[in-house]
Design an enzyme around this catalytic site. Structure first.
Site, PDB file in Angstrom:
ATOM      1  N   GLU A 178       0.839  -1.212   0.000  1.00 30.37           N
ATOM      2  CA  GLU A 178       0.000   0.000   0.000  1.00 30.37           C
ATOM      3  C   GLU A 178       0.867   1.252   0.000  1.00 30.37           C
ATOM      4  O   GLU A 178       0.701   2.138   0.852  1.00 30.37           O
ATOM      5  CB  GLU A 178      -0.992  -0.022   1.183  1.00 30.37           C
ATOM      6  CG  GLU A 178      -1.993  -1.140   1.060  1.00 30.37           C
ATOM      7  CD  GLU A 178      -3.201  -1.034   1.985  1.00 30.37           C
ATOM      8  OE1 GLU A 178      -3.243  -0.155   2.851  1.00 30.37           O
ATOM      9  OE2 GLU A 178      -4.130  -1.858   1.818  1.00 30.37           O
TER      10      GLU A 178
ATOM     11  N   GLU B 232      -5.066  -8.778  -0.255  1.00 24.66           N
ATOM     12  CA  GLU B 232      -5.878  -8.418   0.916  1.00 24.66           C
ATOM     13  C   GLU B 232      -7.327  -8.319   0.472  1.00 24.66           C
ATOM     14  O   GLU B 232      -7.664  -7.498  -0.390  1.00 24.66           O
ATOM     15  CB  GLU B 232      -5.415  -7.095   1.540  1.00 24.66           C
ATOM     16  CG  GLU B 232      -4.079  -7.225   2.246  1.00 24.66           C
ATOM     17  CD  GLU B 232      -3.674  -5.998   3.029  1.00 24.66           C
ATOM     18  OE1 GLU B 232      -4.570  -5.270   3.503  1.00 24.66           O
ATOM     19  OE2 GLU B 232      -2.459  -5.782   3.173  1.00 24.66           O
TER      20      GLU B 232
HETATM   21  O1  AHR Z   1      -5.304  -5.956   6.873  1.00 22.64           O
HETATM   22  C1  AHR Z   1      -5.229  -4.789   7.634  1.00 22.64           C
HETATM   23  C2  AHR Z   1      -4.571  -3.633   6.879  1.00 22.64           C
HETATM   24  O2  AHR Z   1      -5.352  -3.275   5.793  1.00 22.64           O
HETATM   25  C3  AHR Z   1      -3.227  -3.914   6.273  1.00 22.64           C
HETATM   26  O3  AHR Z   1      -2.189  -3.771   7.173  1.00 22.64           O
HETATM   27  C4  AHR Z   1      -3.130  -2.867   5.214  1.00 22.64           C
HETATM   28  O4  AHR Z   1      -2.320  -3.271   4.143  1.00 22.64           O
HETATM   29  C5  AHR Z   1      -4.573  -2.644   4.826  1.00 22.64           C
HETATM   30  O5  AHR Z   1      -4.878  -1.292   4.793  1.00 22.64           O
END
Ligand code: AHR
Length: 503
Positions: A173, A305
């Site tokens: 990210e 994710e």
């Molecule tokens: O999964 C929780 C968080 O969500 C992670 O650390 C991040 O990459 C995303 O914003």
């Protein structure tokens, strides 16, 4: 009446086992307590890994585990996590609750866990606050088999043979917590950092994953690919093997009040699935851009994710992202996994966030007790798709469902994906309707199965398991499907995820 036509003469792509990957970050009780309890905790463990959790995860054939973050990855300095545990440097986990991270779970512990799970490695490196040298030396530490400063340090810390890194993420990210970068700037950093990720095992090259977009940010995808492909030979496909995509199901679509994991309305139920179905739009939109730069589909989309994200459970640390998991989560998992299967020509890996005690987990623990979640049981149904070939399938006659309040939330009631492996055809199907069962007729282009078996996960709208009531939602035999003259007929119950297998 829905009709599912399965064209068993047409294979549409290979379903990588990694499509059912997991993600575990140094966040809340995900790693500490969730899996790593240390040798002297009194909780049965092998080398610190709790065995109830390891055994449960082995049963769903976890193919790959992403670590150490997440946002944590861009603050993580791997050298703090090696050597004698009591001498490791501590740090403040600024992203997640401001707690002290003692670095007792580091590189050696991660690979120990992988060897117990029998799964592949996916390590996320630090671009946001780390150096090229740091990342490059981590790779040498993990993968170099000869004599070198880093390989010798690994040996001094008790591990002679190198490990294998299957996938390596260059930052996380980086448009947000990983450095608030603009896409062209990140792309230049990606080009530079990845240059020094040496391939110490040319027989099994490490697959490099560039940081991709935040949900619908097509500008990020286009600009990163543009800059990474510029002046690079087409066969080098932008110097990457994967481009990540992050998208979470937030029922309300509003981060400041996401909704409760347990206490939700019928409208929120349908709203959750409408938000989940956005995943397919995102995959299509980003794939179309990737096709322009990579028509041969050499760059995998890595949805590393995904999952539901609710308000934390009342009374728990807001930085720990602990939430319960209901029948609703089971269906969210089923819909997403069906979408990933159907796009397996481009989607090469996904990691649900996160394995234990964080967001949409497989397992929840309390001290020495644990329970499997409804989501776990869906992964248990879907693992039959791993390493199978996707078959063309068409669902028709499906109805729209949903409440009609102020905001219409109509969605298709059913979703499905179909694969074949070793002569067995596997169908997974979801029914998001709260009340209605749907008759389904399955027809095959050529197969004439003589036997059908089934499993189902179903429950009341917010049915869930706790460490004291572990069996409220579980996978059970489903014996309703019948072989007919020209296919298979069954009724899919409301609020359910169903597995059918034919041979
Ligand atoms: O999964 C929780 C968080 O969500 C992670 O650390 C991040 O990459 C995303 O914003």
């Amino acid at each position: 009446m829905a009709e599912l036509l399965i064209n068993d003469m047409k294979m549409e792509g290979h379903i990588n086992p990694e499509l059912q990957g997991q993600f575990s970050e140094h966040l809340g009780r995900g790693i500490y307590e969730g899996i790593f309890v240390k040798e002297d905790s009194g909780i049965p463990n092998v080398n610190g890994m709790r065995q109830d959790v390891v055994n449960a995860l082995k049963k769903i054939h976890v193919p790959v585990l992403r670590w150490p973050g997440g946002c944590f990855a861009d603050e993580y300095h791997w050298m703090d996590g090696i050597g004698p545990r009591d001498q490791r440097k501590k740090m403040v986990n600024t992203n997640w609750g401001g707690v002290i991270e003692d670095n007792s779970f580091g590189t050696h512990e991660y690979f120990e866990l992988l060897s117990q799970l029998g799964c592949k490695s996916y390590i996320n490196g630090n671009v946001g606050s780390g150096t090229v040298r740091e990342m490059s030396e981590w790779m040498e530490y993990m993968m170099f088999g000869g004599k070198s400063p880093m390989a010798d340090l690994r040996r001094a810390n008790g591990h002679d043979a190198p490990w294998h890194v299957d996938w390596f993420g260059v930052g996380n990210e980086n448009w947000g917590c990983g450095g608030n970068m603009r896409p062209a700037y990140y792309a230049d950093l990606y080009r530079r950092y990845q240059s020094f990720l040496r391939q110490y095992d040319p027989e099994h090259p490490v697959k490099k994953v560039a940081c991709g977009p935040n949900s619908g940010d097509q500008n990020w995808t286009r600009k990163v690919l543009d800059a990474c492909c510029e002046g690079v030979a087409p066969e080098q496909h932008g110097l990457m093997d994967g481009l990540s995509l992050h998208y979470y199901t937030v029922p309300t679509g509003v981060w400041s009040h996401k909704g409760s994991s347990l206490d939700f309305s019928e409208e929120e139920w349908y709203q959750t699935f409408r938000q989940t179905l956005v995943m397919e739009d995102l995959i299509r939109a980003h794939s179309a851009i990737m096709d322009q730069y990579d028509p041969e589909k050499q760059i995998g989309m890595v949805v590393d994710e995904w999952g539901t994200w609710y308000d934390v459970e009342p009374g728990t640390n807001p930085g720990f992202l602990y939430q319960q998991n209901t029948t609703r989560d089971a269906i969210v998992a089923g819909i997403n996994l069906n979408i990933f299967n159907k796009h397996c020509d481009r989607v090469k890996m996904t990691c649900i966030a996160q394995t234990i005690n964080v967001l949409q987990s497989m397992i929840l623990t309390e001290g020495e007790k644990m329970t499997l979640t409804p989501t776990y049981h869906v992964f248990d149904l879907y693992h039959h798709h791993q390493d199978a070939e996707l078959l063309e399938s068409t669902l028709t006659g499906d109805e729209m469902t949903g409440t009609k309040g102020e905001v219409p939330v109509e969605i298709p009631a059913l979703s499905e994906s179909v694969s074949e492996k070793d002569g067995v055809i596997t169908v997974t199907m979801t029914n998001a309707d709260l009340a209605k069962a749907y008759p389904v007729n399955i027809r095959f282009a050529s197969a004439r199965p003589s036997k059908v078996t089934g499993r189902i996960v179903t429950g009341a709208m917010n049915a869930h398991n706790t460490v004291d009531q572990t069996d409220n939602v579980k996978a059970e035999d489903f014996t309703e499907a019948r072989i007919t003259g020209d296919g298979v007929a069954f009724e899919i119950p409301p609020r359910s995820v169903v597995l059918l297998q034919f041979c």
